[in-house]
Scaffold this motif. Structure first.
Motif, mmCIF file in Angstrom:
data_model
loop_
_atom_site.group_PDB
_atom_site.id
_atom_site.type_symbol
_atom_site.label_atom_id
_atom_site.label_comp_id
_atom_site.label_asym_id
_atom_site.label_seq_id
_atom_site.Cartn_x
_atom_site.Cartn_y
_atom_site.Cartn_z
ATOM 1 N N VAL A 143 1.713 -4.695 12.625
ATOM 2 C CA VAL A 143 1.596 -3.931 11.277
ATOM 3 C C VAL A 143 2.395 -2.509 11.230
ATOM 4 O O VAL A 143 3.123 -2.040 10.494
ATOM 5 N N ALA A 144 2.376 -1.825 12.529
ATOM 6 C CA ALA A 144 3.112 -0.666 12.590
ATOM 7 C C ALA A 144 4.454 -0.802 12.427
ATOM 8 O O ALA A 144 5.249 -0.077 11.850
ATOM 9 N N TYR B 177 9.439 -1.836 6.267
ATOM 10 C CA TYR B 177 9.265 -1.957 4.738
ATOM 11 C C TYR B 177 9.267 -0.762 4.250
ATOM 12 O O TYR B 177 8.802 -0.691 2.907
ATOM 13 N N LEU B 178 9.139 0.597 4.705
ATOM 14 C CA LEU B 178 8.801 1.575 4.139
ATOM 15 C C LEU B 178 9.917 2.134 3.094
ATOM 16 O O LEU B 178 11.135 2.075 3.376
ATOM 17 N N TYR C 206 1.006 -1.324 -0.230
ATOM 18 C CA TYR C 206 0.087 -0.218 -0.061
ATOM 19 C C TYR C 206 0.889 1.265 0.023
ATOM 20 O O TYR C 206 1.971 1.125 0.509
ATOM 21 N N GLY C 207 0.269 2.323 -0.416
ATOM 22 C CA GLY C 207 0.984 3.593 -0.790
ATOM 23 C C GLY C 207 0.257 4.689 -1.422
ATOM 24 O O GLY C 207 -0.804 4.510 -1.868
ATOM 25 N N PHE D 98 3.329 -5.526 3.994
ATOM 26 C CA PHE D 98 2.934 -6.413 5.081
ATOM 27 C C PHE D 98 3.112 -7.820 4.624
ATOM 28 O O PHE D 98 2.314 -8.141 3.617
ATOM 29 N N TYR D 99 3.747 -8.806 5.506
ATOM 30 C CA TYR D 99 3.831 -10.089 5.330
ATOM 31 C C TYR D 99 3.219 -11.135 6.472
ATOM 32 O O TYR D 99 3.789 -10.571 7.389
#
Length: 367
Positions: A301-302, A308-309, A91-92, A287-288
């Motif tokens: 998630v956070a 991974y940002l 997502y992004g 997210f994995y």
């Protein structure tokens, strides 16, 4: 309450029975003409197209996301194949902005502006044409109404003449031939009266249809504006009237705006032959389900968002080299459009000049 309702009903009935002046017919016709309403709606669409084109200079920002569900075999966050079911998500936000495109977009915005102005002038011209049609048909209807009055007067005169002839024939002063002659005159006047009434009713119906008046309204025209008056000799000059027409006529302005529109389109096509420069930016993460902690629990998630940002910024340069000569042919066709627009403008001016000459000649002869 009953008195109030009766008063309102009587006022409404008297309003329907009113005599319609030329100004009333023009106002009603312009406000209720369906073709003009369609033109006005189309004009609003062209104006919205122009406003939308200006927003093409703004950056585009879009959010996105995708998810994957893997069964039996999957690739984890370390690009290693593992067995078992897993799921992942990305997502992004993506943003892009055109820095330079050979001024193609700016010229297209100007073109859309002139296109909107041209259509507005075209709508005004159609409104003027409807105005003239109402004036002509209203005048014709008043003329036919007066012809009915003349025919009625001629019939009354012939009827009185018939009575005189009948008296003289009964006294033996005239023969039956005189009576037959006056009867023929009366019959001819009766036929003429019926013909004039029919012409008047047809003109009245045509005027009612032209201004889109409902059938429930009792249509009675007054003709007050067309009372006979001694005209003044204004001595119009063709060149003076023509110069005023060039400054005010919507159809000429429409042709001028159309010419400017095609000029801007040509400039926009020329800009497509120049290099374009764009800047893009991305801000996304992943997210994995296979990303776990030492105790076997999934990484929150956070935490994965920070891990991974991946923000990025890029600049792209596009240099046209060969595009199947599409730009070349567009430029040639655009030049032809400009030439046709110039010819249409000159043709329109010539037609207006000839029309003014004919109108002044007709005015002088009528005077």
């Amino acid at each position: 309450s009953v008195i109030l309702v009766m008063s309102i009903s009587q006022a409404s009935f008297s309003q329907q029975k009113k005599e319609w002046s030329l100004a009333d017919c023009i106002s009603w016709g312009i406000n209720h003409n369906l073709s003009l309403k369609i033109d006005q709606n189309s004009g609003e669409q062209h104006d919205l197209d122009y406003k939308q084109s200006k927003w093409q200079l703004a950056p585009s920002i879009n959010g996105w996301g995708n998810g994957n569900l893997n069964l039996r075999r999957s690739t984890d966050q370390n690009n290693q194949i593992s067995s078992g079911n897993s799921y992942s998500a990305s997502y992004g936000v993506t943003a892009s902005l055109n820095l330079f495109s050979g001024f193609s977009r700016i010229n297209r915005i100007s073109a859309m502006k002139f296109n909107s102005l041209a259509y507005k002038e075209l709508t005004k011209q159609r409104e003027n044409n409807l105005y003239l049609e109402i004036v002509k048909l209203y005048s014709q209807t008043i003329f036919d109404k007066q012809q009915v009055a003349i025919a009625e007067e001629q019939l009354q005169l012939s009827m009185k003449e018939k009575e005189k002839i009948e008296s003289k024939v009964s006294l033996g002063l005239l023969g039956n031939a005189s009576l037959d002659e006056v009867k023929a005159t009366v019959s001819g006047n009766q036929f003429m009266l019926g013909k004039q009434k029919n012409n008047f009713n047809l003109s009245l119906l045509s005027l009612k249809q032209l201004i889109n008046l409902p059938d429930t309204v009792d249509f009675i025209i007054s003709g007050i504006e067309l009372e006979l008056t001694a005209p003044s000799d204004l001595k119009y000059e063709v060149d003076r009237v023509y110069n005023l027409a060039c400054e005010n006529l919507p159809d000429l302005k429409e042709k001028e705006y159309s010419l400017n529109y095609y000029k801007k389109v040509l400039s926009a096509y020329r800009g497509q032959a120049l290099p374009s420069l764009n800047v893009e930016g991305n801000y996304y993460s992943q997210f994995y389900s296979t990303d776990t902690l030492n105790n076997g629990a999934k990484t929150p998630v956070a935490d994965q968002f920070n891990n991974y940002l991946n923000p990025s910024v890029g600049v792209s340069l596009n240099i046209p080299i060969f595009n199947k000569r599409s730009t070349d042919f567009q430029l040639k066709k655009s030049k032809i459009d400009i030439e046709n627009a110039v010819l249409e403008l000159e043709q329109q001016k010539k037609e207006i000049y000839n029309e003014i000459q004919n109108a002044i000649q007709l005015l002088n002869s009528s005077y």
